[in-house]
Design a protein around this motif. Structure first.
Motif, PDB file in Angstrom:
ATOM      1  N   PHE A  16       0.822  -1.213   0.000  1.00 23.54           N
ATOM      2  CA  PHE A  16       0.000   0.000   0.000  1.00 23.54           C
ATOM      3  C   PHE A  16       0.852   1.256   0.000  1.00 23.54           C
ATOM      4  CE2 PHE A  16      -4.243  -1.608   0.324  1.00 23.54           C
ATOM      5  CZ  PHE A  16      -4.039  -2.917   0.750  1.00 23.54           C
ATOM      6  N   ARG A  17       1.937   1.217   0.836  1.00 25.19           N
ATOM      7  CA  ARG A  17       2.634   2.485   1.085  1.00 25.19           C
ATOM      8  C   ARG A  17       4.064   2.473   0.577  1.00 25.19           C
ATOM      9  NH1 ARG A  17      -0.905   0.890   4.596  1.00 25.19           N
ATOM     10  NH2 ARG A  17      -2.664   2.258   5.050  1.00 25.19           N
ATOM     11  N   TYR A  48     -11.243  -2.643  -7.646  1.00 21.23           N
ATOM     12  CA  TYR A  48     -11.194  -3.975  -7.013  1.00 21.23           C
ATOM     13  C   TYR A  48     -11.130  -5.082  -8.058  1.00 21.23           C
ATOM     14  CZ  TYR A  48     -11.435  -2.246  -2.298  1.00 21.23           C
ATOM     15  OH  TYR A  48     -11.095  -1.624  -1.127  1.00 21.23           O
ATOM     16  N   ARG A  51      -7.574  -5.316  -9.050  1.00 18.04           N
ATOM     17  CA  ARG A  51      -6.773  -5.990  -8.008  1.00 18.04           C
ATOM     18  C   ARG A  51      -7.036  -7.496  -8.034  1.00 18.04           C
ATOM     19  NH1 ARG A  51      -7.670  -3.000  -2.488  1.00 18.04           N
ATOM     20  NH2 ARG A  51      -6.205  -4.559  -1.692  1.00 18.04           N
ATOM     21  N   GLY A 149     -12.921   3.563   8.190  1.00 19.20           N
ATOM     22  CA  GLY A 149     -14.128   4.114   8.813  1.00 19.20           C
ATOM     23  C   GLY A 149     -15.141   3.040   9.142  1.00 19.20           C
ATOM     24  N   GLU A 150     -14.846   1.772   8.750  1.00 14.34           N
ATOM     25  CA  GLU A 150     -15.758   0.663   9.074  1.00 14.34           C
ATOM     26  C   GLU A 150     -15.178  -0.153  10.231  1.00 14.34           C
ATOM     27  OE1 GLU A 150     -18.238  -0.464   5.164  1.00 14.34           O
ATOM     28  OE2 GLU A 150     -16.198  -1.296   5.146  1.00 14.34           O
ATOM     29  N   THR A 174       4.337  -5.465   7.796  1.00 12.79           N
ATOM     30  CA  THR A 174       3.326  -4.405   7.895  1.00 12.79           C
ATOM     31  C   THR A 174       3.967  -3.120   8.398  1.00 12.79           C
ATOM     32  OG1 THR A 174       1.212  -3.732   8.902  1.00 12.79           O
ATOM     33  CG2 THR A 174       2.627  -5.179  10.227  1.00 12.79           C
ATOM     34  N   SER A 175       3.449  -2.004   7.853  1.00 16.19           N
ATOM     35  CA  SER A 175       3.979  -0.705   8.274  1.00 16.19           C
ATOM     36  C   SER A 175       3.436  -0.331   9.649  1.00 16.19           C
ATOM     37  CB  SER A 175       3.592   0.367   7.254  1.00 16.19           C
ATOM     38  OG  SER A 175       2.160   0.387   7.129  1.00 16.19           O
TER      39      SER A 175
HETATM   40  C1  BV8 Z   1     -11.920   1.526  12.322  1.00 12.55           C
HETATM   41  C2  BV8 Z   1      -8.890  -3.514   3.293  1.00 12.55           C
HETATM   42  C3  BV8 Z   1     -13.578   2.316  13.802  1.00 12.55           C
HETATM   43  C4  BV8 Z   1      -9.342  -2.750   2.108  1.00 12.55           C
HETATM   44  C5  BV8 Z   1      -7.665  -1.947   4.720  1.00 12.55           C
HETATM   45  C6  BV8 Z   1      -7.151   4.410  15.988  1.00 12.55           C
HETATM   46  C7  BV8 Z   1      -7.998   3.369  16.394  1.00 12.55           C
HETATM   47  C8  BV8 Z   1      -8.963   2.863  15.523  1.00 12.55           C
HETATM   48  C9  BV8 Z   1      -9.071   3.403  14.223  1.00 12.55           C
HETATM   49  C10 BV8 Z   1      -8.254   4.431  13.822  1.00 12.55           C
HETATM   50  C11 BV8 Z   1      -7.295   4.920  14.694  1.00 12.55           C
HETATM   51  N1  BV8 Z   1      -6.642   5.919  14.040  1.00 12.55           N
HETATM   52  C12 BV8 Z   1      -7.135   6.046  12.784  1.00 12.55           C
HETATM   53  C13 BV8 Z   1      -8.132   5.173  12.626  1.00 12.55           C
HETATM   54  C14 BV8 Z   1      -8.912   5.028  11.399  1.00 12.55           C
HETATM   55  C15 BV8 Z   1      -8.313   4.048  10.404  1.00 12.55           C
HETATM   56  C16 BV8 Z   1      -6.826   4.065  10.348  1.00 12.55           C
HETATM   57  O1  BV8 Z   1      -6.160   3.267  10.992  1.00 12.55           O
HETATM   58  N2  BV8 Z   1      -6.291   4.962   9.553  1.00 12.55           N
HETATM   59  C17 BV8 Z   1      -4.847   5.033   9.388  1.00 12.55           C
HETATM   60  C18 BV8 Z   1      -4.512   5.257   7.920  1.00 12.55           C
HETATM   61  C19 BV8 Z   1      -4.324   6.124  10.281  1.00 12.55           C
HETATM   62  N3  BV8 Z   1      -8.769   2.717  10.730  1.00 12.55           N
HETATM   63  C20 BV8 Z   1      -9.958   2.306  10.281  1.00 12.55           C
HETATM   64  O2  BV8 Z   1     -10.722   3.015   9.655  1.00 12.55           O
HETATM   65  C21 BV8 Z   1     -10.364   0.888  10.624  1.00 12.55           C
HETATM   66  N4  BV8 Z   1     -11.688   0.917  11.185  1.00 12.55           N
HETATM   67  O3  BV8 Z   1     -11.089   2.033  12.985  1.00 12.55           O
HETATM   68  O4  BV8 Z   1     -13.245   1.558  12.642  1.00 12.55           O
HETATM   69  C22 BV8 Z   1     -15.029   2.156  13.969  1.00 12.55           C
HETATM   70  C23 BV8 Z   1     -15.498   1.542  15.134  1.00 12.55           C
HETATM   71  C24 BV8 Z   1     -16.872   1.438  15.307  1.00 12.55           C
HETATM   72  C25 BV8 Z   1     -17.752   1.908  14.337  1.00 12.55           C
HETATM   73  C26 BV8 Z   1     -17.273   2.509  13.168  1.00 12.55           C
HETATM   74  C27 BV8 Z   1     -15.894   2.629  12.982  1.00 12.55           C
HETATM   75  C28 BV8 Z   1     -10.441   0.012   9.408  1.00 12.55           C
HETATM   76  C29 BV8 Z   1      -9.147  -0.026   8.682  1.00 12.55           C
HETATM   77  C30 BV8 Z   1      -9.209  -1.071   7.571  1.00 12.55           C
HETATM   78  C31 BV8 Z   1      -8.819  -0.461   6.256  1.00 12.55           C
HETATM   79  N5  BV8 Z   1      -8.764  -1.503   5.237  1.00 12.55           N
HETATM   80  N6  BV8 Z   1      -7.644  -2.915   3.790  1.00 12.55           N
HETATM   81  C32 BV8 Z   1      -8.478  -3.039   0.904  1.00 12.55           C
HETATM   82  O5  BV8 Z   1      -7.400  -3.656   1.001  1.00 12.55           O
HETATM   83  O6  BV8 Z   1      -8.909  -2.631  -0.173  1.00 12.55           O
HETATM   84  S1  BV8 Z   1      -6.203  -1.301   5.270  1.00 12.55           S
HETATM   85  C33 BV8 Z   1      -4.877  -1.716   4.271  1.00 12.55           C
HETATM   86  O7  BV8 Z   1      -3.710  -1.060   4.799  1.00 12.55           O
HETATM   87  C34 BV8 Z   1      -4.481  -3.152   4.327  1.00 12.55           C
HETATM   88  O8  BV8 Z   1      -5.535  -4.039   4.470  1.00 12.55           O
HETATM   89  C35 BV8 Z   1      -3.567  -3.236   5.497  1.00 12.55           C
HETATM   90  O9  BV8 Z   1      -4.242  -3.749   6.584  1.00 12.55           O
HETATM   91  C36 BV8 Z   1      -3.313  -1.848   5.860  1.00 12.55           C
HETATM   92  C37 BV8 Z   1      -1.910  -1.639   6.297  1.00 12.55           C
HETATM   93  O10 BV8 Z   1      -1.104  -1.882   5.217  1.00 12.55           O
HETATM   94  P1  BV8 Z   1       0.162  -2.859   5.374  1.00 12.55           P
HETATM   95  O11 BV8 Z   1      -0.332  -4.248   5.261  1.00 12.55           O
HETATM   96  O12 BV8 Z   1       0.952  -2.539   6.575  1.00 12.55           O
HETATM   97  O13 BV8 Z   1       0.898  -2.458   4.060  1.00 12.55           O
HETATM   98  P2  BV8 Z   1       1.885  -1.220   3.839  1.00 12.55           P
HETATM   99  O14 BV8 Z   1       2.045  -1.051   2.373  1.00 12.55           O
HETATM  100  O15 BV8 Z   1       1.452  -0.053   4.674  1.00 12.55           O
HETATM  101  O16 BV8 Z   1       3.249  -1.749   4.465  1.00 12.55           O
HETATM  102  C38 BV8 Z   1       3.898  -2.871   3.872  1.00 12.55           C
HETATM  103  C39 BV8 Z   1       5.092  -3.179   4.743  1.00 12.55           C
HETATM  104  O17 BV8 Z   1       5.734  -4.336   4.202  1.00 12.55           O
HETATM  105  C40 BV8 Z   1       6.144  -2.068   4.767  1.00 12.55           C
HETATM  106  O18 BV8 Z   1       6.534  -1.837   6.105  1.00 12.55           O
HETATM  107  C41 BV8 Z   1       7.318  -2.664   3.961  1.00 12.55           C
HETATM  108  O19 BV8 Z   1       8.570  -2.241   4.483  1.00 12.55           O
HETATM  109  C42 BV8 Z   1       7.135  -4.122   4.221  1.00 12.55           C
HETATM  110  N7  BV8 Z   1       7.692  -5.022   3.195  1.00 12.55           N
HETATM  111  C43 BV8 Z   1       7.892  -4.791   1.869  1.00 12.55           C
HETATM  112  N8  BV8 Z   1       8.417  -5.918   1.307  1.00 12.55           N
HETATM  113  C44 BV8 Z   1       8.530  -6.853   2.288  1.00 12.55           C
HETATM  114  C45 BV8 Z   1       8.064  -6.285   3.499  1.00 12.55           C
HETATM  115  N9  BV8 Z   1       8.043  -6.962   4.664  1.00 12.55           N
HETATM  116  C46 BV8 Z   1       8.508  -8.225   4.652  1.00 12.55           C
HETATM  117  N10 BV8 Z   1       8.968  -8.852   3.535  1.00 12.55           N
HETATM  118  C47 BV8 Z   1       8.991  -8.199   2.348  1.00 12.55           C
HETATM  119  N11 BV8 Z   1       9.450  -8.835   1.239  1.00 12.55           N
END
Ligand code: BV8
Length: 244
Positions: A16-17, A48, A51, A149-150, A174-175
């Motif tokens: 993702f990032r 989607y 993807r 947001g879900e 994961t980041s």
């Molecule tokens: C919610 C599905 C509340 C869709 C995804 C605090 C508490 C609670 C919520 C929040 C909070 N602060 C902010 C929030 C809101 C929000 C959030 O977290 N925002 C972030 C951006 C700040 N969270 C939400 O909205 C969640 N819901 O909180 O609901 C609520 C409660 C009651 C009622 C109503 C609402 C829901 C979040 C779910 C989002 N959906 N995915 C889709 O895929 O289409 S998130 C998406 O990004 C992925 O699913 C994944 O989970 C997520 C994180 O990504 P990563 O997997 O970490 O990937 P990324 O690219 O970031 O990093 C990859 C890593 O791999 C890197 O570090 C890289 O170095 C490393 N890498 C690279 N190559 C390798 C490697 N590692 C190992 N080996 C390699 N070869």
């Protein structure tokens, strides 16, 4: 343990990032929120569907294979929570898998009509119609993933929290930026688990882990698996000697 997009990077699934990550060319707000879908379901479904087509050509890599083997050997004491929606852990044969953010390969009725199940599998690529319809009310179907947001499915959250009562909690690829998934490692540590991060890059949560192993998951997990096999062999060998 928990995995993120980095575990699938070696299979060719974009993270993702990262530099060429999904969020570098698309905006979360335009594609991965219920508001985006309500505004433009065709656009969201095009993303989607793209993807799904991309992932359907990808295969599980060594990281998925090692984790699947550990899950078969060690379930139910081994639980794999994944943030990934690509289905590669399932395709590798992982047992006791908790899909924290749902699946690209499931749909649900956008209106949540009474006749439709909460989610259903739909693995045809390409989809027969775009956007797909709910087979029960013929209304819009949506991807069976958790958008920003879900809330997380309560049963999924419960299964994930139960898995935190463990000796070792691995955080792989994961980041650690998305909550509540990113908070699971902190909770595991509070409950006494030894927490280990496996990632080629340092992450912002890195200093909160007991151990950070910098390297790609497909290599580090392969080497860990070999070391575990050696230690199990030598300890079963010593047991054999002691009973002679
Ligand atoms: C919610 C599905 C509340 C869709 C995804 C605090 C508490 C609670 C919520 C929040 C909070 N602060 C902010 C929030 C809101 C929000 C959030 O977290 N925002 C972030 C951006 C700040 N969270 C939400 O909205 C969640 N819901 O909180 O609901 C609520 C409660 C009651 C009622 C109503 C609402 C829901 C979040 C779910 C989002 N959906 N995915 C889709 O895929 O289409 S998130 C998406 O990004 C992925 O699913 C994944 O989970 C997520 C994180 O990504 P990563 O997997 O970490 O990937 P990324 O690219 O970031 O990093 C990859 C890593 O791999 C890197 O570090 C890289 O170095 C490393 N890498 C690279 N190559 C390798 C490697 N590692 C190992 N080996 C390699 N070869």
């Amino acid at each position: 343990m928990i995995t993120g997009a980095g575990v699938s990077a070696a299979s060719g699934v974009p993270t993702f990032r990262g530099e060429d990550g999904l969020w570098s060319s698309f905006r979360v707000e335009d594609l991965a929120t219920p508001e985006a879908f309500a505004r433009d379901p065709d656009l969201v479904w095009k993303w989607y569907a793209w993807r799904r087509e991309l992932v359907s050509a990808c295969k599980p890599n060594r990281a998925h294979e090692v984790l699947a083997a550990w899950s078969r050997r060690r379930a139910p004491r081994f639980t794999l929570i994944t943030q990934n929606v690509d289905g590669l852990h399932e395709r590798a044969g992982t047992r006791n898998l908790v899909r924290f953010h749902g699946s690209l390969w499931e749909l649900q009725c956008w209106k949540g009509c009474a006749k439709s199940p909460p989610r259903w599998r739909e693995e045809t690529v390409p989809l027969r119609e775009l956007p797909p319809r709910c087979p029960h009310c013929r209304g819009l179907a949506r991807p069976g993933v958790v958008w920003f947001g879900e809330p997380i499915d309560p049963a999924v959250l419960e299964a994930s929290l139960a898995a935190l009562d463990c000796d070792v909690f691995l955080v792989v690829g994961t980041s650690g930026l998305v909550y509540p998934a990113a908070g699971l490692a902190d909770e595991a540590r509070l409950r006494g688990a030894f927490t280990v991060e496996i990632n080629p890059e340092p992450t912002e949560a890195g200093d909160r882990f007991d151990l950070s192993i910098q390297g790609p998951a497909e290599e580090v997990l392969d080497r860990l698996d070999a070391r575990l096999a050696d230690s199990e062999e030598s300890s079963s060998g010593s047991r054999f000697n002691s009973s002679q």
